[in-house]
Design a protein around this motif. Structure first.
Motif: not given
Length: 255
Positions: A64-65, A180-184, A229-230, A243-245
């Motif tokens: 997780f990035e 997986l690249l988490l973004t907000v 990265c997704q 859920k998405t992850v």
């Protein structure tokens, strides 16, 4: 050596000097400063105990990035519990107590420390992935993205072009199965940071103060290759994000 020059800059910016391309380069840089920095010798000792070629076990390895306050801590813990996995972080626990020492050193030494952490972490991943799914809070992509964004001034357009070799994963570093690249959005991220009330790192303060730096970090993440990265929108509730992850892990990783 890879050289990149931002438009209008006085000369080439040697990204490979601050982003070691392989473990031998990391060890060489740490040796150069070991006499002056005892912690560098300690990191080097740990690094030299790691096998040169790390082999992943039979369980999936998911990284997780993302920037601070994008939800990595919450999501990684939730995924660990859901998959009955093993949670690891970069830099690994055995050297993380020296972060402040290296954060105050010149950039090449600082980056060598974080790169060494990835190779030491790879040893832990190799072992852990023979026992259970491995969940990782940051790995090589963070080291690379922050290095590129720091060394290249200006706008996103001034970054090395997509598919440049600087975005390539090191050949001698154990690869994860999925990143997986988490973004907000920026406003939500700042709101979360203020809610946390934690002391900022130098880079986090720069992210908050300099939107161009933040954009360069995020775009560098998006240009990473092999593995890429997704991207995952981490703005919804933690239940929805989880859920998405989990759906992405199921899709891309074999259990």
């Amino acid at each position: 050596m890879l050289l990149r020059c931002a438009p209008g800059s006085p000369g080439p910016q040697p990204l490979r000097r601050v982003l070691p391309p392989a473990a031998p380069a990391v060890r060489a840089r740490l040796r150069e400063c070991a006499a002056r920095i005892p912690e560098a010798r300690a990191v080097l000792d740990l690094l030299e105990k790691c096998p040169e070629q790390q082999k992943k076990g039979g369980f999936p390895v998911v990284v997780f990035e993302g920037l601070d306050a994008t939800g990595k801590t919450t999501v990684t813990q939730s995924v660990k519990e859901t998959l009955n996995g093993i949670l690891l972080r970069s830099p690994p626990a055995c050297i993380s107590q020296w972060r402040t020492v290296f954060d105050n050193e010149p950039t090449p030494i600082k980056r060598a420390f974080y790169a060494a952490g990835n190779y030491i972490l790879a040893s832990e991943i190799a072992k852990a992935s023979t026992q259970a799914p491995v969940i990782i809070d940051r790995y090589w992509h963070s080291t690379a993205a922050y290095t590129i964004a720091t060394e290249i001034n200006g706008k996103v357009q001034d970054l090395p072009p997509a598919h440049d070799e600087v975005y390539q994963w090191p050949e001698d570093l154990l690869k994860p199965d999925l990143v997986l690249l988490l973004t907000v959005d920026p406003e939500e991220r700042i709101r979360r940071l203020q809610h946390r009330g934690l002391e900022k790192t130098k880079e986090e303060a720069e992210l908050e103060a300099n939107s161009l730096f933040r954009q360069r970090v995020e775009e560098s993440y998006r240009r990473m290759m092999n593995p890429a990265c997704q991207e995952v929108d981490a703005s919804p509730s933690k239940e929805e994000v989880l859920k998405t992850v989990l759906q992405l892990i199921k899709k891309h990783c074999a259990f």
